[in-house]
Design a protein around this motif. Structure first.
Motif, short mmCIF file in Angstrom:
data_model
loop_
_atom_site.label_atom_id
_atom_site.label_comp_id
_atom_site.label_asym_id
_atom_site.label_seq_id
_atom_site.Cartn_x
_atom_site.Cartn_y
_atom_site.Cartn_z
N CYS A 74 0.85 -1.20 0.00
CA CYS A 74 0.00 0.00 0.00
C CYS A 74 0.88 1.25 0.00
CB CYS A 74 -0.89 -0.01 1.24
SG CYS A 74 -1.79 1.52 1.45
N CYS A 83 -3.73 0.46 8.80
CA CYS A 83 -3.26 -0.93 8.75
C CYS A 83 -1.90 -1.02 9.40
CB CYS A 83 -3.15 -1.39 7.30
SG CYS A 83 -4.72 -1.55 6.49
N GLN A 86 0.89 -3.91 7.70
CA GLN A 86 1.17 -4.08 6.26
C GLN A 86 2.62 -4.47 5.98
OE1 GLN A 86 -0.52 -3.04 3.19
NE2 GLN A 86 -2.35 -2.05 3.97
N TYR A 90 1.98 -12.31 6.15
CA TYR A 90 0.66 -12.65 6.70
C TYR A 90 0.73 -13.72 7.78
CZ TYR A 90 -4.28 -13.51 7.16
OH TYR A 90 -5.55 -13.66 7.68
N GLU A 124 -6.40 -11.61 1.92
CA GLU A 124 -5.55 -10.73 2.73
C GLU A 124 -5.78 -9.26 2.36
OE1 GLU A 124 -1.43 -12.03 2.45
OE2 GLU A 124 -2.12 -14.11 2.47
N SER A 125 -6.39 -9.03 1.20
CA SER A 125 -6.71 -7.67 0.73
C SER A 125 -8.14 -7.69 0.20
CB SER A 125 -5.82 -7.28 -0.45
OG SER A 125 -4.48 -7.37 -0.10
N ARG A 157 -6.23 -0.65 0.07
CA ARG A 157 -5.90 -2.05 -0.20
C ARG A 157 -6.88 -3.04 0.45
NH1 ARG A 157 -0.59 -5.42 1.96
NH2 ARG A 157 -1.40 -7.41 1.26
N ILE A 158 -7.36 -2.72 1.64
CA ILE A 158 -8.18 -3.73 2.34
C ILE A 158 -9.67 -3.64 1.98
CG2 ILE A 158 -6.55 -4.01 4.24
CD1 ILE A 158 -8.49 -2.37 6.00
N GLN A 379 -4.04 -7.30 7.84
CA GLN A 379 -3.20 -6.08 7.73
C GLN A 379 -3.36 -5.15 8.93
OE1 GLN A 379 -1.26 -6.69 5.35
NE2 GLN A 379 -2.58 -8.09 4.22
#
Ligand SMILES: C[S@@+](CC[C@H](N)C(=O)[O-])C[C@H]1O[C@@H](n2cnc3c(N)ncnc32)[C@H](O)[C@@H]1O
Length: 393
Positions: A74, A83, A86, A90, A124-125, A157-158, A379
Protein backbone atom coordinates in the motif's frame (compact mmCIF):
# COMPACT_ATOMS: atom_id res chain seq x y z
CA UNK A 1 5.19 18.04 19.23
CA UNK A 2 6.03 20.44 16.42
CA UNK A 3 5.16 18.57 13.22
CA UNK A 4 7.47 20.68 11.04
CA UNK A 5 10.54 19.73 13.09
CA UNK A 6 10.13 16.04 13.87
CA UNK A 7 12.66 14.53 16.23
CA UNK A 8 14.68 11.68 14.73
CA UNK A 9 16.22 9.07 17.03
CA UNK A 10 18.72 6.64 15.54
CA UNK A 11 19.57 3.02 16.31
CA UNK A 12 16.67 2.17 18.59
CA UNK A 13 16.05 -1.47 19.51
CA UNK A 14 12.40 -2.50 19.23
CA UNK A 15 10.74 -4.66 21.84
CA UNK A 16 7.39 -6.39 21.98
CA UNK A 17 4.69 -3.77 22.45
CA UNK A 18 1.28 -5.22 21.53
CA UNK A 19 -0.78 -2.08 22.22
CA UNK A 20 -2.57 -1.36 18.92
CA UNK A 21 -0.09 -3.76 17.27
CA UNK A 22 2.78 -1.32 17.88
CA UNK A 23 6.27 -2.26 19.06
CA UNK A 24 7.89 -0.41 21.92
CA UNK A 25 11.23 1.36 22.36
CA UNK A 26 12.72 2.04 25.78
CA UNK A 27 14.75 5.24 25.83
CA UNK A 28 16.62 6.50 28.90
CA UNK A 29 13.88 8.99 29.80
CA UNK A 30 10.74 7.51 28.21
CA UNK A 31 9.12 4.55 26.51
CA UNK A 32 7.76 5.03 23.02
CA UNK A 33 5.19 3.06 21.07
CA UNK A 34 6.46 2.59 17.54
CA UNK A 35 4.51 2.15 14.30
CA UNK A 36 6.01 0.17 11.40
CA UNK A 37 8.51 -1.94 13.35
CA UNK A 38 8.96 -5.58 14.30
CA UNK A 39 10.27 -6.83 17.64
CA UNK A 40 14.06 -7.32 17.61
CA UNK A 41 14.80 -4.81 14.85
CA UNK A 42 17.22 -1.93 15.26
CA UNK A 43 15.71 1.10 13.55
CA UNK A 44 15.71 4.86 13.18
CA UNK A 45 12.46 6.44 14.29
CA UNK A 46 10.69 9.74 13.87
CA UNK A 47 8.72 11.01 16.83
CA UNK A 48 5.09 11.63 16.02
CA UNK A 49 3.32 12.86 19.06
CA UNK A 50 2.77 12.68 22.77
CA UNK A 51 -0.79 11.79 23.59
CA UNK A 52 -2.25 11.08 27.00
CA UNK A 53 1.23 10.80 28.53
CA UNK A 54 2.44 8.35 25.86
CA UNK A 55 4.96 8.92 23.09
CA UNK A 56 4.45 7.61 19.56
CA UNK A 57 7.02 7.23 16.80
CA UNK A 58 7.34 5.73 13.35
CA UNK A 59 10.11 3.63 11.83
CA UNK A 60 11.88 5.47 9.02
CA UNK A 61 14.71 2.99 8.47
CA UNK A 62 15.29 -0.59 9.61
CA UNK A 63 19.03 -1.29 10.02
CA UNK A 64 18.46 -4.96 10.90
CA UNK A 65 15.18 -5.85 9.17
CA UNK A 66 13.32 -8.82 10.61
CA UNK A 67 12.91 -11.87 8.37
CA UNK A 68 9.16 -11.32 8.85
CA UNK A 69 9.33 -7.89 7.19
CA UNK A 70 7.78 -7.38 3.74
CA UNK A 71 7.49 -4.30 1.56
CA UNK A 72 3.98 -2.92 2.15
CA UNK A 73 2.00 -3.05 -1.07
CA UNK A 74 0.00 0.00 0.00
CA UNK A 75 1.56 3.34 -1.02
CA UNK A 76 -0.11 5.10 1.93
CA UNK A 77 1.35 2.84 4.65
CA UNK A 78 2.80 5.01 7.41
CA UNK A 79 1.07 8.20 6.26
CA UNK A 80 -2.15 6.28 6.83
CA UNK A 81 -2.00 4.39 10.13
CA UNK A 82 -5.14 2.29 9.60
CA UNK A 83 -3.26 -0.93 8.75
CA UNK A 84 -0.62 -1.46 11.42
CA UNK A 85 0.63 -4.77 10.00
CA UNK A 86 1.17 -4.08 6.26
CA UNK A 87 4.97 -4.45 6.68
CA UNK A 88 4.64 -7.94 8.22
CA UNK A 89 4.13 -11.17 6.27
CA UNK A 90 0.66 -12.65 6.70
CA UNK A 91 1.72 -15.79 8.60
CA UNK A 92 3.51 -13.64 11.15
CA UNK A 93 0.52 -11.29 11.39
CA UNK A 94 -1.50 -14.31 12.52
CA UNK A 95 1.19 -15.27 15.05
CA UNK A 96 1.15 -11.71 16.45
CA UNK A 97 -2.64 -11.78 16.77
CA UNK A 98 -2.33 -15.04 18.69
CA UNK A 99 0.21 -13.33 20.94
CA UNK A 100 -2.13 -10.33 21.42
CA UNK A 101 -4.94 -12.62 22.63
CA UNK A 102 -2.54 -14.61 24.85
CA UNK A 103 -1.12 -11.40 26.37
CA UNK A 104 -4.60 -10.11 27.22
CA UNK A 105 -5.42 -13.44 28.90
CA UNK A 106 -2.18 -13.26 30.88
CA UNK A 107 -2.93 -9.65 31.94
CA UNK A 108 -6.25 -10.92 33.30
CA UNK A 109 -4.36 -13.75 35.08
CA UNK A 110 -5.90 -16.40 32.88
CA UNK A 111 -2.93 -18.73 32.53
CA UNK A 112 -2.52 -22.11 30.84
CA UNK A 113 -5.38 -21.64 28.38
CA UNK A 114 -4.91 -23.38 25.07
CA UNK A 115 -5.59 -20.79 22.37
CA UNK A 116 -6.01 -22.29 18.88
CA UNK A 117 -4.04 -20.91 15.93
CA UNK A 118 -5.77 -17.88 14.38
CA UNK A 119 -8.14 -18.87 11.57
CA UNK A 120 -6.68 -17.09 8.52
CA UNK A 121 -8.73 -14.95 6.18
CA UNK A 122 -9.13 -16.26 2.63
CA UNK A 123 -8.49 -12.75 1.39
CA UNK A 124 -5.55 -10.73 2.73
CA UNK A 125 -6.71 -7.67 0.73
CA UNK A 126 -10.01 -6.41 -0.65
CA UNK A 127 -12.06 -8.03 2.12
CA UNK A 128 -13.73 -5.05 3.87
CA UNK A 129 -17.32 -4.28 2.98
CA UNK A 130 -17.48 -0.99 4.92
CA UNK A 131 -15.37 2.18 4.68
CA UNK A 132 -15.74 5.14 7.01
CA UNK A 133 -13.81 7.96 5.38
CA UNK A 134 -13.13 11.47 6.54
CA UNK A 135 -13.28 14.39 4.15
CA UNK A 136 -11.01 17.42 4.02
CA UNK A 137 -11.31 20.03 1.24
CA UNK A 138 -13.63 17.63 -0.62
CA UNK A 139 -11.01 14.84 -0.56
CA UNK A 140 -11.78 11.43 0.90
CA UNK A 141 -9.21 9.75 3.11
CA UNK A 142 -8.22 8.68 6.59
CA UNK A 143 -6.76 10.58 9.54
CA UNK A 144 -3.30 9.57 10.78
CA UNK A 145 -3.87 8.31 14.32
CA UNK A 146 -0.80 10.05 15.73
CA UNK A 147 -0.31 13.29 13.81
CA UNK A 148 -4.07 13.76 13.16
CA UNK A 149 -3.17 14.77 9.58
CA UNK A 150 -5.74 13.97 6.90
CA UNK A 151 -4.34 11.65 4.22
CA UNK A 152 -6.11 11.54 0.86
CA UNK A 153 -6.67 7.91 -0.14
CA UNK A 154 -7.49 7.09 -3.77
CA UNK A 155 -7.47 3.31 -3.34
CA UNK A 156 -7.55 1.36 -0.08
CA UNK A 157 -5.90 -2.05 -0.20
CA UNK A 158 -8.18 -3.73 2.34
CA UNK A 159 -11.46 -2.45 0.88
CA UNK A 160 -13.62 -4.53 -1.44
CA UNK A 161 -13.13 -3.49 -5.09
CA UNK A 162 -16.77 -2.29 -5.04
CA UNK A 163 -15.88 0.26 -2.34
CA UNK A 164 -12.77 1.39 -4.23
CA UNK A 165 -14.88 1.97 -7.34
CA UNK A 166 -17.18 4.35 -5.41
CA UNK A 167 -14.20 5.99 -3.71
CA UNK A 168 -12.67 6.76 -7.12
CA UNK A 169 -15.98 8.22 -8.34
CA UNK A 170 -16.43 10.45 -5.28
CA UNK A 171 -12.83 11.57 -4.78
CA UNK A 172 -12.54 15.36 -4.76
CA UNK A 173 -16.29 15.89 -5.01
CA UNK A 174 -17.59 15.60 -1.45
CA UNK A 175 -17.02 19.06 0.03
CA UNK A 176 -20.49 19.15 1.56
CA UNK A 177 -19.75 16.67 4.36
CA UNK A 178 -16.89 15.82 6.77
CA UNK A 179 -17.52 12.05 6.98
CA UNK A 180 -18.84 9.46 4.60
CA UNK A 181 -19.75 5.82 5.06
CA UNK A 182 -19.62 3.51 2.03
CA UNK A 183 -20.96 -0.04 2.46
CA UNK A 184 -21.05 -2.63 -0.27
CA UNK A 185 -23.03 -5.86 -0.46
CA UNK A 186 -20.62 -7.84 -2.61
CA UNK A 187 -22.91 -10.85 -3.04
CA UNK A 188 -25.76 -8.59 -4.20
CA UNK A 189 -23.71 -5.84 -5.88
CA UNK A 190 -25.46 -2.96 -4.10
CA UNK A 191 -24.37 0.03 -2.04
CA UNK A 192 -25.26 2.13 0.93
CA UNK A 193 -23.64 5.57 0.90
CA UNK A 194 -24.40 7.97 3.75
CA UNK A 195 -25.04 10.84 4.07
CA UNK A 196 -26.97 11.67 0.90
CA UNK A 197 -24.83 13.88 -1.33
CA UNK A 198 -26.88 16.68 -2.84
CA UNK A 199 -24.19 18.92 -4.30
CA UNK A 200 -21.73 16.33 -5.63
CA UNK A 201 -21.75 16.25 -9.42
CA UNK A 202 -21.46 12.47 -9.75
CA UNK A 203 -23.64 9.76 -11.20
CA UNK A 204 -23.35 7.66 -8.03
CA UNK A 205 -26.54 7.32 -6.05
CA UNK A 206 -26.26 8.05 -2.33
CA UNK A 207 -28.47 8.32 0.73
CA UNK A 208 -29.75 4.74 0.54
CA UNK A 209 -31.58 3.68 3.72
CA UNK A 210 -30.33 0.10 3.55
CA UNK A 211 -28.33 -2.37 1.50
CA UNK A 212 -28.46 -6.15 1.06
CA UNK A 213 -25.98 -8.99 1.22
CA UNK A 214 -25.94 -12.78 1.43
CA UNK A 215 -24.20 -15.00 4.00
CA UNK A 216 -24.31 -18.80 3.62
CA UNK A 217 -27.19 -18.47 1.17
CA UNK A 218 -29.32 -16.28 3.49
CA UNK A 219 -30.37 -12.75 2.52
CA UNK A 220 -29.68 -9.91 4.91
CA UNK A 221 -31.03 -6.38 4.83
CA UNK A 222 -28.73 -3.96 6.66
CA UNK A 223 -29.70 -0.36 7.32
CA UNK A 224 -27.35 2.58 7.81
CA UNK A 225 -27.44 2.44 11.62
CA UNK A 226 -27.03 -1.34 11.88
CA UNK A 227 -23.89 -3.33 12.55
CA UNK A 228 -22.84 -6.00 10.04
CA UNK A 229 -19.68 -8.13 10.02
CA UNK A 230 -17.10 -6.52 7.66
CA UNK A 231 -15.51 -9.68 6.22
CA UNK A 232 -18.19 -11.93 4.71
CA UNK A 233 -16.25 -15.19 4.20
CA UNK A 234 -14.81 -14.97 7.73
CA UNK A 235 -18.27 -14.26 9.18
CA UNK A 236 -19.48 -17.44 7.47
CA UNK A 237 -16.57 -19.41 8.95
CA UNK A 238 -17.36 -17.99 12.39
CA UNK A 239 -21.02 -19.05 12.11
CA UNK A 240 -19.89 -22.58 11.17
CA UNK A 241 -17.44 -22.73 14.11
CA UNK A 242 -20.24 -21.68 16.47
CA UNK A 243 -22.59 -24.27 14.97
CA UNK A 244 -19.99 -27.03 15.40
CA UNK A 245 -19.38 -26.13 19.03
CA UNK A 246 -23.07 -25.96 19.89
CA UNK A 247 -23.50 -29.43 18.35
CA UNK A 248 -27.16 -28.65 17.65
CA UNK A 249 -29.53 -31.57 17.04
CA UNK A 250 -32.60 -29.54 16.07
CA UNK A 251 -34.25 -29.84 19.49
CA UNK A 252 -32.51 -26.92 21.21
CA UNK A 253 -33.50 -23.41 22.13
CA UNK A 254 -30.75 -20.94 21.27
CA UNK A 255 -30.61 -17.43 22.74
CA UNK A 256 -28.67 -15.05 20.47
CA UNK A 257 -27.85 -12.00 22.59
CA UNK A 258 -26.50 -8.82 20.95
CA UNK A 259 -27.99 -10.23 17.76
CA UNK A 260 -27.61 -7.26 15.40
CA UNK A 261 -29.57 -7.80 12.18
CA UNK A 262 -30.05 -11.44 13.21
CA UNK A 263 -26.86 -12.83 11.66
CA UNK A 264 -26.26 -15.85 13.90
CA UNK A 265 -29.98 -16.32 14.68
CA UNK A 266 -30.76 -16.69 10.97
CA UNK A 267 -27.70 -18.79 10.11
CA UNK A 268 -28.26 -21.24 12.98
CA UNK A 269 -32.07 -21.36 12.91
CA UNK A 270 -32.23 -24.44 10.61
CA UNK A 271 -30.38 -26.41 13.34
CA UNK A 272 -32.52 -25.32 16.32
CA UNK A 273 -36.06 -25.82 17.50
CA UNK A 274 -36.36 -22.22 18.63
CA UNK A 275 -34.16 -19.13 18.50
CA UNK A 276 -34.63 -16.04 20.65
CA UNK A 277 -32.67 -13.01 19.41
CA UNK A 278 -32.07 -10.04 21.71
CA UNK A 279 -30.94 -6.70 20.30
CA UNK A 280 -31.27 -3.15 21.63
CA UNK A 281 -30.96 -1.13 18.41
CA UNK A 282 -34.34 -0.33 16.85
CA UNK A 283 -32.74 -0.12 13.38
CA UNK A 284 -31.12 -3.55 13.70
CA UNK A 285 -34.34 -5.12 15.02
CA UNK A 286 -36.25 -3.64 12.08
CA UNK A 287 -33.70 -5.23 9.72
CA UNK A 288 -33.84 -8.50 11.66
CA UNK A 289 -37.66 -8.54 11.24
CA UNK A 290 -37.12 -8.58 7.47
CA UNK A 291 -34.22 -11.02 7.67
CA UNK A 292 -36.25 -13.64 9.54
CA UNK A 293 -39.24 -13.49 7.21
CA UNK A 294 -40.08 -17.01 6.10
CA UNK A 295 -38.27 -18.45 9.15
CA UNK A 296 -40.86 -19.40 11.75
CA UNK A 297 -38.69 -20.45 14.71
CA UNK A 298 -37.05 -17.08 15.52
CA UNK A 299 -38.46 -14.59 18.05
CA UNK A 300 -37.02 -11.09 18.31
CA UNK A 301 -36.79 -9.12 21.53
CA UNK A 302 -35.89 -5.46 21.27
CA UNK A 303 -34.19 -4.76 24.56
CA UNK A 304 -30.89 -4.45 26.32
CA UNK A 305 -29.63 -7.96 27.06
CA UNK A 306 -29.14 -7.05 30.75
CA UNK A 307 -32.85 -6.17 31.03
CA UNK A 308 -34.19 -9.53 29.81
CA UNK A 309 -31.56 -12.23 30.28
CA UNK A 310 -32.85 -12.94 33.81
CA UNK A 311 -36.34 -13.65 32.50
CA UNK A 312 -35.57 -17.05 30.98
CA UNK A 313 -36.93 -19.91 33.04
CA UNK A 314 -35.12 -23.24 33.21
CA UNK A 315 -31.73 -23.95 31.73
CA UNK A 316 -31.00 -22.48 28.26
CA UNK A 317 -29.60 -25.04 25.83
CA UNK A 318 -27.32 -22.58 24.12
CA UNK A 319 -26.43 -18.91 24.40
CA UNK A 320 -24.40 -16.67 22.09
CA UNK A 321 -23.01 -13.42 23.51
CA UNK A 322 -21.63 -11.07 20.84
CA UNK A 323 -21.38 -7.70 22.59
CA UNK A 324 -19.73 -4.50 21.38
CA UNK A 325 -16.06 -3.76 22.21
CA UNK A 326 -16.78 -2.94 25.85
CA UNK A 327 -17.95 -6.50 26.50
CA UNK A 328 -20.96 -7.89 28.34
CA UNK A 329 -22.74 -5.97 31.09
CA UNK A 330 -21.68 -7.29 34.54
CA UNK A 331 -25.29 -8.15 35.37
CA UNK A 332 -25.50 -10.34 32.22
CA UNK A 333 -22.47 -12.30 33.43
CA UNK A 334 -23.90 -12.56 36.97
CA UNK A 335 -27.23 -13.84 35.63
CA UNK A 336 -25.72 -16.50 33.40
CA UNK A 337 -23.45 -17.66 36.22
CA UNK A 338 -26.60 -18.14 38.33
CA UNK A 339 -28.58 -19.82 35.55
CA UNK A 340 -25.92 -21.20 33.20
CA UNK A 341 -26.78 -22.32 29.67
CA UNK A 342 -25.51 -25.80 28.72
CA UNK A 343 -23.32 -24.30 26.00
CA UNK A 344 -22.09 -20.74 25.71
CA UNK A 345 -20.31 -18.95 22.87
CA UNK A 346 -18.72 -15.58 23.54
CA UNK A 347 -17.78 -13.67 20.35
CA UNK A 348 -15.40 -10.80 21.06
CA UNK A 349 -13.80 -8.10 18.95
CA UNK A 350 -11.74 -6.86 21.91
CA UNK A 351 -9.58 -9.55 23.54
CA UNK A 352 -9.12 -7.51 26.72
CA UNK A 353 -12.90 -7.27 27.32
CA UNK A 354 -13.14 -10.99 26.55
CA UNK A 355 -10.39 -11.85 29.06
CA UNK A 356 -12.06 -9.73 31.77
CA UNK A 357 -15.45 -11.39 31.18
CA UNK A 358 -14.01 -14.91 30.86
CA UNK A 359 -12.36 -14.50 34.24
CA UNK A 360 -15.84 -14.09 35.74
CA UNK A 361 -17.39 -16.95 33.75
CA UNK A 362 -14.56 -19.38 34.56
CA UNK A 363 -14.75 -18.50 38.26
CA UNK A 364 -18.42 -19.49 37.92
CA UNK A 365 -19.98 -22.64 36.51
CA UNK A 366 -18.26 -22.67 33.09
CA UNK A 367 -15.28 -24.45 31.61
CA UNK A 368 -13.58 -23.62 28.33
CA UNK A 369 -13.81 -26.03 25.41
CA UNK A 370 -11.71 -23.86 23.16
CA UNK A 371 -10.62 -20.36 22.29
CA UNK A 372 -10.42 -19.69 18.55
CA UNK A 373 -9.19 -16.35 17.24
CA UNK A 374 -10.51 -15.57 13.75
CA UNK A 375 -8.80 -13.08 11.45
CA UNK A 376 -11.57 -10.80 10.25
CA UNK A 377 -9.18 -7.88 9.70
CA UNK A 378 -5.93 -8.76 7.80
CA UNK A 379 -3.20 -6.08 7.73
CA UNK A 380 -4.49 -4.62 11.01
CA UNK A 381 -3.85 -5.63 14.63
CA UNK A 382 -7.55 -6.30 15.24
CA UNK A 383 -8.64 -9.84 16.00
CA UNK A 384 -12.02 -11.45 16.61
CA UNK A 385 -12.05 -14.26 19.17
CA UNK A 386 -14.53 -17.03 19.84
CA UNK A 387 -14.56 -18.48 23.35
CA UNK A 388 -16.53 -21.73 23.42
CA UNK A 389 -17.66 -22.75 26.89
CA UNK A 390 -19.69 -25.49 28.53
CA UNK A 391 -21.54 -25.57 31.82
CA UNK A 392 -19.60 -27.89 34.14
CA UNK A 393 -22.37 -28.43 36.70
C1 LIG B 1 -20.70 -6.76 17.67
S1 LIG B 1 -22.35 -6.46 17.21
C2 LIG B 1 -22.86 -8.11 16.86
C3 LIG B 1 -24.09 -8.25 16.02
C4 LIG B 1 -24.39 -9.65 15.48
N1 LIG B 1 -24.19 -10.69 16.45
C5 LIG B 1 -23.62 -9.93 14.21
O1 LIG B 1 -22.75 -10.80 14.23
O2 LIG B 1 -23.90 -9.29 13.19
C6 LIG B 1 -23.07 -6.06 18.74
C7 LIG B 1 -24.54 -5.74 18.68
O3 LIG B 1 -25.00 -5.58 20.03
C8 LIG B 1 -25.94 -4.51 20.07
N2 LIG B 1 -25.95 -4.07 21.48
C9 LIG B 1 -25.08 -3.22 22.10
N3 LIG B 1 -25.37 -3.16 23.41
C10 LIG B 1 -26.43 -3.98 23.63
C11 LIG B 1 -27.16 -4.38 24.79
N4 LIG B 1 -26.85 -3.89 25.99
N5 LIG B 1 -28.15 -5.27 24.65
C12 LIG B 1 -28.48 -5.77 23.43
N6 LIG B 1 -27.83 -5.43 22.29
C13 LIG B 1 -26.81 -4.56 22.38
C14 LIG B 1 -25.44 -3.52 19.05
O4 LIG B 1 -26.50 -2.70 18.60
C15 LIG B 1 -24.92 -4.47 17.95
O5 LIG B 1 -25.93 -4.77 17.02
Amino acid sequence: MNETAPEIIENVRLEEGLNFGLTSASLPNRTLEVFGGIQGETVDIRLFAHKAGRGYAQVIKAHTPSSERVIPSCPYFGDCTGCTFQHINYIHQLQLKHRIVTAEFEKAELFGIDISPVVPSDEESGYRNHARLSIYHANLGFVNRFSRRHIQIDHCRIMNPGINKVLAGLQGKCGETRQISIRYGSNKDNYLIQPKLVKANVDIESGQKEYHDILLGHNFCISAASFFQVNNPQAEKMANLIKNHLNLSGSETLVDAYAGVGTFAVLLSPDCKRVIAIEESAAAVKDACLNISGIDNIELIQSKTEDVINQFEGQMDALILDPSRSGAHPSVLATICQNPPRNLVYVACDPSSLARDLKILLAGPFELSSVIPVDMFPQTYHVETLALLKCKL
